[in-house]
Design a protein around this motif. Structure first.
Motif, PDB file in Angstrom:
ATOM      1  N   SER A  60       0.830  -1.208   0.000  1.00 55.63           N
ATOM      2  CA  SER A  60       0.000   0.000   0.000  1.00 55.63           C
ATOM      3  C   SER A  60       0.866   1.259   0.000  1.00 55.63           C
ATOM      4  O   SER A  60       0.578   2.219  -0.717  1.00 55.63           O
ATOM      5  CB  SER A  60      -0.923  -0.012   1.222  1.00 55.63           C
ATOM      6  OG  SER A  60      -1.678   1.169   1.279  1.00 55.63           O
ATOM      7  N   ARG A  61       1.924   1.258   0.789  1.00 57.24           N
ATOM      8  CA  ARG A  61       2.817   2.425   0.838  1.00 57.24           C
ATOM      9  C   ARG A  61       3.535   2.633  -0.493  1.00 57.24           C
ATOM     10  O   ARG A  61       3.772   3.758  -0.911  1.00 57.24           O
ATOM     11  CB  ARG A  61       3.828   2.264   1.966  1.00 57.24           C
ATOM     12  CG  ARG A  61       3.224   2.437   3.326  1.00 57.24           C
ATOM     13  CD  ARG A  61       4.274   2.317   4.391  1.00 57.24           C
ATOM     14  NE  ARG A  61       3.677   2.522   5.701  1.00 57.24           N
ATOM     15  CZ  ARG A  61       4.309   2.338   6.832  1.00 57.24           C
ATOM     16  NH1 ARG A  61       5.580   1.940   6.824  1.00 57.24           N
ATOM     17  NH2 ARG A  61       3.691   2.539   7.975  1.00 57.24           N
ATOM     18  N   GLN A  62       3.872   1.543  -1.154  1.00 52.54           N
ATOM     19  CA  GLN A  62       4.589   1.618  -2.423  1.00 52.54           C
ATOM     20  C   GLN A  62       3.749   2.330  -3.478  1.00 52.54           C
ATOM     21  O   GLN A  62       4.284   3.014  -4.342  1.00 52.54           O
ATOM     22  CB  GLN A  62       4.969   0.205  -2.871  1.00 52.54           C
ATOM     23  CG  GLN A  62       5.854   0.130  -4.074  1.00 52.54           C
ATOM     24  CD  GLN A  62       5.069   0.147  -5.376  1.00 52.54           C
ATOM     25  OE1 GLN A  62       3.874  -0.126  -5.426  1.00 52.54           O
ATOM     26  NE2 GLN A  62       5.749   0.510  -6.434  1.00 52.54           N
ATOM     27  N   VAL A  63       2.437   2.200  -3.384  1.00 57.16           N
ATOM     28  CA  VAL A  63       1.553   2.851  -4.351  1.00 57.16           C
ATOM     29  C   VAL A  63       1.742   4.374  -4.314  1.00 57.16           C
ATOM     30  O   VAL A  63       1.683   5.033  -5.353  1.00 57.16           O
ATOM     31  CB  VAL A  63       0.073   2.467  -4.080  1.00 57.16           C
ATOM     32  CG1 VAL A  63      -0.882   3.301  -4.906  1.00 57.16           C
ATOM     33  CG2 VAL A  63      -0.143   0.988  -4.355  1.00 57.16           C
ATOM     34  N   GLU A  64       1.996   4.908  -3.138  1.00 60.51           N
ATOM     35  CA  GLU A  64       2.188   6.359  -2.987  1.00 60.51           C
ATOM     36  C   GLU A  64       3.468   6.855  -3.643  1.00 60.51           C
ATOM     37  O   GLU A  64       3.504   7.949  -4.185  1.00 60.51           O
ATOM     38  CB  GLU A  64       2.183   6.753  -1.504  1.00 60.51           C
ATOM     39  CG  GLU A  64       0.872   6.501  -0.798  1.00 60.51           C
ATOM     40  CD  GLU A  64      -0.277   7.292  -1.393  1.00 60.51           C
ATOM     41  OE1 GLU A  64      -0.082   8.466  -1.767  1.00 60.51           O
ATOM     42  OE2 GLU A  64      -1.381   6.720  -1.479  1.00 60.51           O
ATOM     43  N   ASP A  65       4.509   6.049  -3.533  1.00 60.17           N
ATOM     44  CA  ASP A  65       5.796   6.449  -4.116  1.00 60.17           C
ATOM     45  C   ASP A  65       6.584   5.194  -4.483  1.00 60.17           C
ATOM     46  O   ASP A  65       7.262   4.609  -3.636  1.00 60.17           O
ATOM     47  CB  ASP A  65       6.597   7.311  -3.137  1.00 60.17           C
ATOM     48  CG  ASP A  65       7.875   7.864  -3.746  1.00 60.17           C
ATOM     49  OD1 ASP A  65       8.271   7.434  -4.860  1.00 60.17           O
ATOM     50  OD2 ASP A  65       8.492   8.730  -3.113  1.00 60.17           O
ATOM     51  N   PRO A  66       6.500   4.766  -5.736  1.00 62.14           N
ATOM     52  CA  PRO A  66       7.159   3.520  -6.147  1.00 62.14           C
ATOM     53  C   PRO A  66       8.689   3.594  -6.181  1.00 62.14           C
ATOM     54  O   PRO A  66       9.335   2.593  -6.491  1.00 62.14           O
ATOM     55  CB  PRO A  66       6.594   3.259  -7.535  1.00 62.14           C
ATOM     56  CG  PRO A  66       6.078   4.552  -8.021  1.00 62.14           C
ATOM     57  CD  PRO A  66       5.711   5.358  -6.803  1.00 62.14           C
ATOM     58  N   THR A  67       9.258   4.725  -5.833  1.00 59.28           N
ATOM     59  CA  THR A  67      10.716   4.837  -5.848  1.00 59.28           C
ATOM     60  C   THR A  67      11.345   4.523  -4.492  1.00 59.28           C
ATOM     61  O   THR A  67      12.572   4.442  -4.403  1.00 59.28           O
ATOM     62  CB  THR A  67      11.151   6.255  -6.279  1.00 59.28           C
ATOM     63  OG1 THR A  67      10.737   7.197  -5.285  1.00 59.28           O
ATOM     64  CG2 THR A  67      10.566   6.616  -7.627  1.00 59.28           C
ATOM     65  N   ILE A  68      10.547   4.329  -3.458  1.00 59.13           N
ATOM     66  CA  ILE A  68      11.097   4.098  -2.119  1.00 59.13           C
ATOM     67  C   ILE A  68      11.522   2.638  -1.983  1.00 59.13           C
ATOM     68  O   ILE A  68      10.692   1.727  -1.948  1.00 59.13           O
ATOM     69  CB  ILE A  68      10.086   4.495  -1.026  1.00 59.13           C
ATOM     70  CG1 ILE A  68       9.787   5.996  -1.132  1.00 59.13           C
ATOM     71  CG2 ILE A  68      10.628   4.149   0.358  1.00 59.13           C
ATOM     72  CD1 ILE A  68       8.726   6.486  -0.174  1.00 59.13           C
ATOM     73  N   LEU A  69      12.810   2.422  -1.915  1.00 59.96           N
ATOM     74  CA  LEU A  69      13.387   1.079  -1.868  1.00 59.96           C
ATOM     75  C   LEU A  69      12.967   0.314  -0.623  1.00 59.96           C
ATOM     76  O   LEU A  69      12.732  -0.895  -0.670  1.00 59.96           O
ATOM     77  CB  LEU A  69      14.923   1.178  -1.947  1.00 59.96           C
ATOM     78  CG  LEU A  69      15.694  -0.138  -1.936  1.00 59.96           C
ATOM     79  CD1 LEU A  69      15.316  -0.994  -3.139  1.00 59.96           C
ATOM     80  CD2 LEU A  69      17.179   0.147  -1.901  1.00 59.96           C
TER      81      LEU A  69
END
Length: 98
Positions: A60-69
């Motif tokens: 879910s968090r990745q959807v907000e910013d797919p660049t966060i490793l």
């Protein structure tokens, strides 16, 4: 030369090992979380389900910013931990207690 994917998996293995040194086998902590969630929600949650739900948080968090490793690393780690816990829960040779 390692690919991006290989580097990601290598780092996840290092993270899992480091957490294991700090916290021990993941079933202990996930059993505790499962008991707390079960009491709060009013229905039983299994330790391996805790890890799956935590992976879903990271998705879910990745959807907000797919660049966060970190989200990719943690999601992979939680899925691996879910498998480890599932194996531990079905291991007849060892009783997994705190």
């Amino acid at each position: 030369m390692s690919t991006t994917t290989e580097k990601l998996f290598d780092n996840v293995v290092k993270i899992i090992h480091a957490r294991g040194v700090s916290y021990g086998h993941p079933i202990t902590n996930h059993k505790r979380i499962a008991e707390l969630w079960s009491a709060y929600l009013g229905y039983p949650i299994q330790p391996n389900e805790v890890a799956i739900c935590m992976a879903l948080v990271k998705i879910s968090r990745q959807v907000e910013d797919p660049t966060i490793l970190d989200n990719y690393e943690d999601c992979l780690a939680y899925i691996s931990i879910a498998k480890t816990i599932t194996d531990a829960m079905s291991d007849d040779r060892y009783e997994w207690k705190d």
